[in-house]
Design a protein around this motif. Sequence first.
Motif, PDB file in Angstrom:
ATOM      1  N   GLU A 207      45.132 -44.366 -37.383  1.00  0.00           N
ATOM      2  CA  GLU A 207      45.166 -45.645 -38.085  1.00  0.00           C
ATOM      3  C   GLU A 207      45.057 -46.820 -37.111  1.00  0.00           C
ATOM      4  N   GLN A 208      45.574 -46.661 -35.894  1.00  0.00           N
ATOM      5  CA  GLN A 208      45.518 -47.741 -34.905  1.00  0.00           C
ATOM      6  C   GLN A 208      44.220 -47.755 -34.102  1.00  0.00           C
ATOM      7  N   LEU A 209      43.407 -46.696 -34.226  1.00  0.00           N
ATOM      8  CA  LEU A 209      42.198 -46.629 -33.408  1.00  0.00           C
ATOM      9  C   LEU A 209      41.145 -47.674 -33.786  1.00  0.00           C
ATOM     10  N   PRO A 210      40.840 -47.940 -35.063  1.00  0.00           N
ATOM     11  CA  PRO A 210      39.846 -48.987 -35.372  1.00  0.00           C
ATOM     12  C   PRO A 210      40.205 -50.366 -34.838  1.00  0.00           C
ATOM     13  N   PRO A 211      41.474 -50.859 -34.964  1.00  0.00           N
ATOM     14  CA  PRO A 211      41.780 -52.153 -34.319  1.00  0.00           C
ATOM     15  C   PRO A 211      41.577 -52.134 -32.807  1.00  0.00           C
ATOM     16  N   LEU A 212      41.868 -51.014 -32.149  1.00  0.00           N
ATOM     17  CA  LEU A 212      41.637 -50.939 -30.708  1.00  0.00           C
ATOM     18  C   LEU A 212      40.144 -51.052 -30.397  1.00  0.00           C
ATOM     19  N   LEU A 213      39.324 -50.351 -31.150  1.00  0.00           N
ATOM     20  CA  LEU A 213      37.880 -50.429 -30.927  1.00  0.00           C
ATOM     21  C   LEU A 213      37.347 -51.824 -31.244  1.00  0.00           C
ATOM     22  N   ASP A 214      37.912 -52.466 -32.264  1.00  0.00           N
ATOM     23  CA  ASP A 214      37.486 -53.823 -32.596  1.00  0.00           C
ATOM     24  C   ASP A 214      37.843 -54.790 -31.468  1.00  0.00           C
ATOM     25  N   HIS A 215      39.010 -54.591 -30.866  1.00  0.00           N
ATOM     26  CA  HIS A 215      39.383 -55.414 -29.707  1.00  0.00           C
ATOM     27  C   HIS A 215      38.421 -55.185 -28.551  1.00  0.00           C
ATOM     28  N   ALA A 216      38.012 -53.925 -28.342  1.00  0.00           N
ATOM     29  CA  ALA A 216      37.054 -53.625 -27.275  1.00  0.00           C
ATOM     30  C   ALA A 216      35.699 -54.259 -27.551  1.00  0.00           C
ATOM     31  N   VAL A 217      35.274 -54.287 -28.829  1.00  0.00           N
ATOM     32  CA  VAL A 217      33.996 -54.918 -29.186  1.00  0.00           C
ATOM     33  C   VAL A 217      34.031 -56.410 -28.877  1.00  0.00           C
ATOM     34  N   ARG A 218      35.147 -57.072 -29.200  1.00  0.00           N
ATOM     35  CA  ARG A 218      35.254 -58.504 -28.909  1.00  0.00           C
ATOM     36  C   ARG A 218      35.236 -58.761 -27.402  1.00  0.00           C
ATOM     37  N   SER A 219      35.871 -57.870 -26.636  1.00  0.00           N
ATOM     38  CA  SER A 219      35.846 -58.028 -25.182  1.00  0.00           C
ATOM     39  C   SER A 219      34.439 -57.831 -24.629  1.00  0.00           C
ATOM     40  N   LEU A 220      33.692 -56.876 -25.218  1.00  0.00           N
ATOM     41  CA  LEU A 220      32.312 -56.667 -24.777  1.00  0.00           C
ATOM     42  C   LEU A 220      31.453 -57.894 -25.053  1.00  0.00           C
TER      43      LEU A 220
ATOM     44  N   GLU B  83      43.410 -33.003 -30.316  1.00  0.00           N
ATOM     45  CA  GLU B  83      42.581 -32.177 -31.206  1.00  0.00           C
ATOM     46  C   GLU B  83      42.244 -32.902 -32.505  1.00  0.00           C
ATOM     47  N   ARG B  84      41.708 -34.090 -32.351  1.00  0.00           N
ATOM     48  CA  ARG B  84      41.272 -34.873 -33.510  1.00  0.00           C
ATOM     49  C   ARG B  84      39.815 -35.257 -33.327  1.00  0.00           C
ATOM     50  N   GLU B  85      39.054 -35.198 -34.443  1.00  0.00           N
ATOM     51  CA  GLU B  85      37.623 -35.491 -34.376  1.00  0.00           C
ATOM     52  C   GLU B  85      37.361 -36.955 -34.056  1.00  0.00           C
ATOM     53  N   GLU B  86      38.253 -37.854 -34.468  1.00  0.00           N
ATOM     54  CA  GLU B  86      38.038 -39.269 -34.193  1.00  0.00           C
ATOM     55  C   GLU B  86      38.021 -39.539 -32.686  1.00  0.00           C
ATOM     56  N   PHE B  87      38.943 -38.926 -31.958  1.00  0.00           N
ATOM     57  CA  PHE B  87      38.965 -39.119 -30.504  1.00  0.00           C
ATOM     58  C   PHE B  87      37.784 -38.413 -29.841  1.00  0.00           C
ATOM     59  N   ARG B  88      37.381 -37.275 -30.399  1.00  0.00           N
ATOM     60  CA  ARG B  88      36.202 -36.591 -29.848  1.00  0.00           C
ATOM     61  C   ARG B  88      34.945 -37.427 -30.051  1.00  0.00           C
ATOM     62  N   LEU B  89      34.820 -38.079 -31.201  1.00  0.00           N
ATOM     63  CA  LEU B  89      33.673 -38.954 -31.436  1.00  0.00           C
ATOM     64  C   LEU B  89      33.694 -40.155 -30.494  1.00  0.00           C
TER      65      LEU B  89
ATOM     66  N   THR C  45      33.242 -48.064 -38.310  1.00  0.00           N
ATOM     67  CA  THR C  45      32.848 -47.823 -39.701  1.00  0.00           C
ATOM     68  C   THR C  45      33.014 -46.356 -40.073  1.00  0.00           C
ATOM     69  N   LEU C  46      32.626 -45.462 -39.168  1.00  0.00           N
ATOM     70  CA  LEU C  46      32.744 -44.029 -39.440  1.00  0.00           C
ATOM     71  C   LEU C  46      34.193 -43.608 -39.601  1.00  0.00           C
ATOM     72  N   ILE C  47      35.067 -44.086 -38.734  1.00  0.00           N
ATOM     73  CA  ILE C  47      36.479 -43.705 -38.815  1.00  0.00           C
ATOM     74  C   ILE C  47      37.106 -44.228 -40.099  1.00  0.00           C
ATOM     75  N   ARG C  48      36.785 -45.457 -40.466  1.00  0.00           N
ATOM     76  CA  ARG C  48      37.354 -46.010 -41.697  1.00  0.00           C
ATOM     77  C   ARG C  48      36.821 -45.295 -42.936  1.00  0.00           C
ATOM     78  N   GLU C  49      35.564 -44.894 -42.912  1.00  0.00           N
ATOM     79  CA  GLU C  49      35.024 -44.136 -44.043  1.00  0.00           C
ATOM     80  C   GLU C  49      35.669 -42.759 -44.147  1.00  0.00           C
ATOM     81  N   ARG C  50      35.896 -42.121 -43.021  1.00  0.00           N
ATOM     82  CA  ARG C  50      36.588 -40.823 -43.030  1.00  0.00           C
ATOM     83  C   ARG C  50      38.013 -40.970 -43.559  1.00  0.00           C
ATOM     84  N   GLU C  51      38.682 -42.044 -43.144  1.00  0.00           N
ATOM     85  CA  GLU C  51      40.047 -42.263 -43.617  1.00  0.00           C
ATOM     86  C   GLU C  51      40.071 -42.548 -45.111  1.00  0.00           C
ATOM     87  N   GLN C  52      39.114 -43.333 -45.583  1.00  0.00           N
ATOM     88  CA  GLN C  52      39.038 -43.610 -47.013  1.00  0.00           C
ATOM     89  C   GLN C  52      38.736 -42.345 -47.808  1.00  0.00           C
TER      90      GLN C  52
END
Length: 298
Positions: A126-139, A189-195, A219-226
Amino acid sequence: MIPALLLLLIALLMACLALFIVFRVLRNPTTSRVLNRLAQGQPQPAPHLGGLLWLDRAFLQAGLPRPSERLRLWLGLWLGLWLGAMLLAGLAGGWMAVLACLLLPPLCLKLYLSWRYHRQVRRMVEQLPPLLDHAVRSLKAGRTLADAVLNAIDASSDPLKTALGRVSRNVQLGVSLPEAVQDVAELYEREEFRLFALGLKVNQRYGGNASELLENLITLIREREQGARQLKAMTGETRFTAMVLAVLPLLVLVYFMFTNPAYLPKMWSDASGQHLLLTALAMQVIGCFTLWRMVRSV
């Protein structure tokens, strides 16, 4: 008789020839090189861990400190207490109590670690998408991919920050960022971290727009969670039915204990009654396991 022996001899010769061909193919260096090329990039199974290493891995997955050092110091004490409890149980309740003392502590520990692990990983995903969004803003602000990811890890909150702290430490030790994230992915052992690790590896090898890659991963992680939440809502009735069917025999047992307390002790004192109670316990365990597998397959 002679035709049958000839057929048997021909079959043996063909079997020997087939084994010889298989042996030659496996020893062929060209075939070995082809097989090695085909195996490159394929996911490798995690090595089997035994003893304290397995326990350390389970505690790390559950977000608990490693117990190996403390277990080495206090192993004799714990084993002594365990054997003493089994001895007292055997003197008080017979071999069934000894079996319960032998199996219940490891089973309870396994269930507790599994519950902690699933709760921990669910919060991390659940915390991974905000972390990736923070990384996108830094990029987009001009940082490199490694700096953006490490900065996002520092800005995140627990338990994801503690778990991905392994990434920061490994990068400081000289490990590449994709390999460090892959190490965390294999631990939990989670697919989200492997992706996530696969995306970093592809970007490192072939280049490309890193911010667009991370946005697609969000987007992929949020769709999987939904999708997982929708599936959980759709199968809620099935899971509730399985829970009721699993708990119903235990409720009947409690009802008998309150309404007629002497019924079960008398039944246990008889040999045929013991067989019936043990058969009922085995059927209950098999039924719970079957219902659990059915629910997991939905």
